[in-house]
Design a protein around this motif. Structure first.
Motif, PDB file in Angstrom:
ATOM      1  N   UNK A 116       0.835  -1.211   0.000  1.00  0.00           N
ATOM      2  CA  UNK A 116       0.000   0.000   0.000  1.00  0.00           C
ATOM      3  C   UNK A 116       0.867   1.256   0.000  1.00  0.00           C
ATOM      4  N   UNK A 117       1.885   1.289   0.883  1.00  0.00           N
ATOM      5  CA  UNK A 117       2.724   2.484   1.017  1.00  0.00           C
ATOM      6  C   UNK A 117       3.491   2.745  -0.275  1.00  0.00           C
TER       7      UNK A 117
ATOM      8  N   UNK B 106       2.221   6.171  -7.163  1.00  0.00           N
ATOM      9  CA  UNK B 106       1.113   6.936  -7.751  1.00  0.00           C
ATOM     10  C   UNK B 106       1.419   8.428  -7.642  1.00  0.00           C
ATOM     11  N   UNK B 107       1.987   8.822  -6.467  1.00  0.00           N
ATOM     12  CA  UNK B 107       2.379  10.217  -6.300  1.00  0.00           C
ATOM     13  C   UNK B 107       3.420  10.615  -7.357  1.00  0.00           C
ATOM     14  N   UNK B 108       4.426   9.739  -7.582  1.00  0.00           N
ATOM     15  CA  UNK B 108       5.457  10.019  -8.589  1.00  0.00           C
ATOM     16  C   UNK B 108       4.837  10.166  -9.982  1.00  0.00           C
TER      17      UNK B 108
ATOM     18  N   UNK C 266      10.620  -0.982 -10.120  1.00  0.00           N
ATOM     19  CA  UNK C 266      10.486   0.476 -10.013  1.00  0.00           C
ATOM     20  C   UNK C 266      11.858   1.133  -9.979  1.00  0.00           C
ATOM     21  N   UNK C 267      12.773   0.529  -9.195  1.00  0.00           N
ATOM     22  CA  UNK C 267      14.106   1.138  -9.062  1.00  0.00           C
ATOM     23  C   UNK C 267      14.867   1.070 -10.391  1.00  0.00           C
TER      24      UNK C 267
ATOM     25  N   UNK D 204       8.111   5.722 -21.118  1.00  0.00           N
ATOM     26  CA  UNK D 204       8.298   4.292 -20.824  1.00  0.00           C
ATOM     27  C   UNK D 204       8.368   4.075 -19.321  1.00  0.00           C
ATOM     28  N   UNK D 205       9.077   5.030 -18.609  1.00  0.00           N
ATOM     29  CA  UNK D 205       9.182   4.920 -17.153  1.00  0.00           C
ATOM     30  C   UNK D 205       7.807   4.962 -16.503  1.00  0.00           C
ATOM     31  N   UNK D 206       6.958   5.915 -17.004  1.00  0.00           N
ATOM     32  CA  UNK D 206       5.602   6.028 -16.446  1.00  0.00           C
ATOM     33  C   UNK D 206       4.850   4.716 -16.619  1.00  0.00           C
ATOM     34  N   UNK D 207       4.995   4.117 -17.785  1.00  0.00           N
ATOM     35  CA  UNK D 207       4.311   2.839 -18.035  1.00  0.00           C
ATOM     36  C   UNK D 207       4.819   1.774 -17.077  1.00  0.00           C
TER      37      UNK D 207
END
Lengths: 483, 166
Positions: A32-33, A39-41, A100-101, A62-65
């Motif tokens: 969740x965190x 989502x904020x990013x 993500x990283x 691409x990063x957003x995807x």
């Protein structure tokens, strides 16, 4: 003995239940965190794109995807955690975090090459390693460390080499990043194994508490039981003695003898109750001292039946004799301590008579069966011969779910506690303890339907082959004993 | 002796045959009573209406109808509302005694009970008599505390409350 055996499996489950619950909750919290943060990013990236569309870097689409994919993965982890699939949920959380990283690193690197920011962000993999240590097991954690080292190699070495812009200290940057990651893995491993130990202790504590609670309950029940069972004969014993003292001279010799006899009977009941309580203690403590020999089943059953008064007085006052049907071959023998075997038979017979209505028959049968020895696990494919003796009554029967209660020390069925049938909840416990001390078992079988009654099974070992030959003389002598 | 030299009748209710026998022996040896026995509450009610006893000694734990229920049933009927009732039980806690008194028993004796104490309790319960019971209740209702004997006062007070709540 049996009570303790019933508790042992809980020790393992208590610990792992605690650990699973903790892992599930933590996975949910982390998923969740982290998805909230992503989502904020994503919103922030969207806002930047809206404000400065020209300056947007193409790789960031691409990063957003990829980040949106990570959010979906966290959702999957939440679902898995809810279905209590602990390890899969943990793996999904870690994979999503790694994705993500690495996606952020690649996007940044494609825009500005292997910058200091990209190298420093290899430290972020430590988050994934720490997570794997907290959520999963050692294997998952060291696996994660290996994956992060590989990803760091891709980011620090492979990508710059492909882009043709390999800085001179790229190898050093990778070694530093991978070193940090493995150091973190070792530290996390140490911390998590200490934590696991603490959880084990807590689990053991919980089991100990549960045991103490059960013991306390048993103790309470025992006190209530003994209180009820002892008060009546003691009141009669004490009362008759007082009566005799008060009416010493005022009664006829005949009447005095009658009162003395009644006092004696009450005294016998007190002694019998105390003996049975002490017997349980003694047998629980020193079952290994039993000395088995060849015992004739029929003779032993008949001797036991001789100790029980077959005459009963019904409510209407009529005297009825019980029919005892014995189906036992006269040559059948078993290997046990004669006194203890007779004690088992006496207990089972008196139970059968106590818990069925006057006039109904009691059946005793014995046969040789092939069965798995009780000291081996139930799934062992070894069968050895046993002498099985069954005692059947046609009484009220026992509800099947209450059958396991029967053999607990000092425990009586709820129905019997409320009834007038005397008992101290020791008889069947004694039978089971004695039987298992002699290498046998006792169990009960009942449909719970009134009139169909209860069948108690006793399995005891037959004499070893060598004593069968030498023991025929003993055998014959035993069979001739008066029943 | 009852009125006219006839012995008082005592009905003993207990599910334990050994105890029935012992209480019967006690009452026969230490007094002169006609003893009737019953082994549960339902049988006791039947015996009550056929024998009209002067006093009952009632065990608490019994099949079918237990001691409390039997006492309530007897107190609820006008013909038996004034009959002396003594409870005799192995249940020794204060709340058990209170439950007995609230149900409407005159006395609550604990097993094991001394034979003399049992006969005394029966004698006292019978001798208190219907008039005195009514008078005690009346005095209690008027707020008078001057009741004979602490035990009696307690039983009457509890007894009285039990009746009001019914």
């Amino acid at each position: 003995m049996s009570e303790q055996a019933a508790v042992t499996p809980n020790e393992r489950t208590a610990y792992s239940a605690l650990d699973r619950e903790r892992s599930v909750r933590l996975s949910q919290l982390v998923a969740l965190a982290f998805s909230g943060f992503l989502i904020f990013c994503l919103l922030w990236m969207g806002a930047v794109y809206m404000l400065h569309p020209r300056e947007a870097i193409p790789a960031f689409a691409a990063l957003a995807a990829a980040l949106a994919g990570c959010v979906l993965l966290y959702g999957l982890a939440l679902w898995l955690a809810r279905r209590r699939q602990v390890l899969r949920a943990a793996t999904t959380v870690i994979a999503s975090t790694l994705l993500a990283i690495v996606a952020s690193q690649i996007a940044w690197e494609s825009a500005s090459g292997l910058s200091a920011l990209v190298v420093a962000s290899c430290g972020m993999y430590i988050i994934a390693i720490a997570l794997s240590g907290v959520l999963g097991n050692a294997r998952l954690m060291f696996g994660t460390a290996a994956v992060t080292s590989a990803l760091s190699a891709v980011v620090c070495l492979a990508l710059p080499a492909r882009m043709g812009a390999m800085p001179p200290d790229a190898v050093l940057a990778w070694i530093t990043a991978a070193g940090e990651q493995w150091l973190a893995a070792v530290l996390t491993f140490g911390a998590s194994s200490l934590y696991e130990q603490a959880l084990h202790d807590v689990g053991a504590l919980r089991v100990a508490m549960e045991r103490a609670r059960q013991l306390d309950e048993l103790k309470d029940q025992f006190i209530t039981n003994v209180n009820h069972e002892l008060r009546t004969p003691i009141m009669a014993l004490h009362g008759y003695i007082k009566l005799l003292k008060l009416r010493h001279t005022g009664v006829s010799d005949e009447r005095r003898a009658e009162l003395i006899e009644k006092a004696e009977r009450a005294g016998d009941r007190v002694v019998a109750l105390l003996t049975s309580i002490l017997d349980v203690r003694r047998i629980d403590e020193q079952t290994e001292e039993l000395a088995p020999e060849v015992v004739n089943v029929r003779a032993s059953v008949e001797a036991a039946a001789g100790l029980i008064d077959p005459l009963e007085v019904t409510r209407s006052g009529a005297v009825i004799e019980r029919e005892l049907r014995v189906h036992i071959a006269s040559g059948l023998v078993l290997w046990a301590e004669p006194v203890r075997v007779q004690q088992i038979f006496t207990n089972l017979l008196s139970n059968a008579i106590k818990y069925s209505s006057p006039g109904t028959a009691v059946e005793i049968a014995a046969r040789i069966v092939e069965s798995a020895p009780p000291e081996l696990p139930a799934d062992a494919q070894v069968l050895v011969p046993f002498v099985e003796i069954t005692v059947r009554d046609y009484g009220l029967g026992i509800p099947p779910h209450q059958l396991p209660l029967l053999f607990h020390r000092f425990v009586r069925l709820p129905r019997d506690l409320a009834s007038t049938v005397p008992g101290n909840g020791l008889g069947l416990h004694l039978c089971r303890t004695l039987a298992s001390a002699m290498g046998g078992t006792v169990w009960a079988e009942s449909s719970g339907v009134a009139g169909e009654g209860t069948t108690l099974h006793v399995c005891l070992p037959p004499p070893p082959a060598e004593t069968m030959l030498a023991g025929t003389a003993v055998n014959g002598a035993r069979a001739e004993e008066p029943a | 002796m009852g009125s006219g030299g006839k012995p008082y009748t005592v009905l003993i209710v207990d599910d334990n045959a050994e105890l029935l026998e012992f209480i019967t022996d006690t009452l026969h040896e230490l007094g002169e009573y006609t003893v009737v026995t019953a082994s549960d509450g339902v049988e006791a009610l039947q015996r009550y209406y056929t024998t009209q006893p002067d006093c009952l000694v009632i065990d608490v734990k019994m099949p079918r109808l237990d001691g409390y229920q039997l006492v309530r049933a007897l107190r609820g009927d006008a013909t038996s509302a004034q009959t002396p009732l003594i409870m005799l039980s192995a249940m020794a806690q204060d709340r058990d005694q209170l439950a007995g008194m609230l149900a409407g028993a005159d006395q609550y004796l604990l097993k094991p009970v001394d034979p003399l104490a049992l006969v005394e309790a029966v004698e006292r319960a019978i001798r208190v008599g219907a008039d005195e019971r009514a008078e005690r209740l009346l005095r209690l209702a008027q707020g008078g505390d001057a009741l004979p004997g602490a035990d009696d006062a307690r039983s009457a007070r509890v007894d009285g409350e039990g009746r009001r709540t019914r």
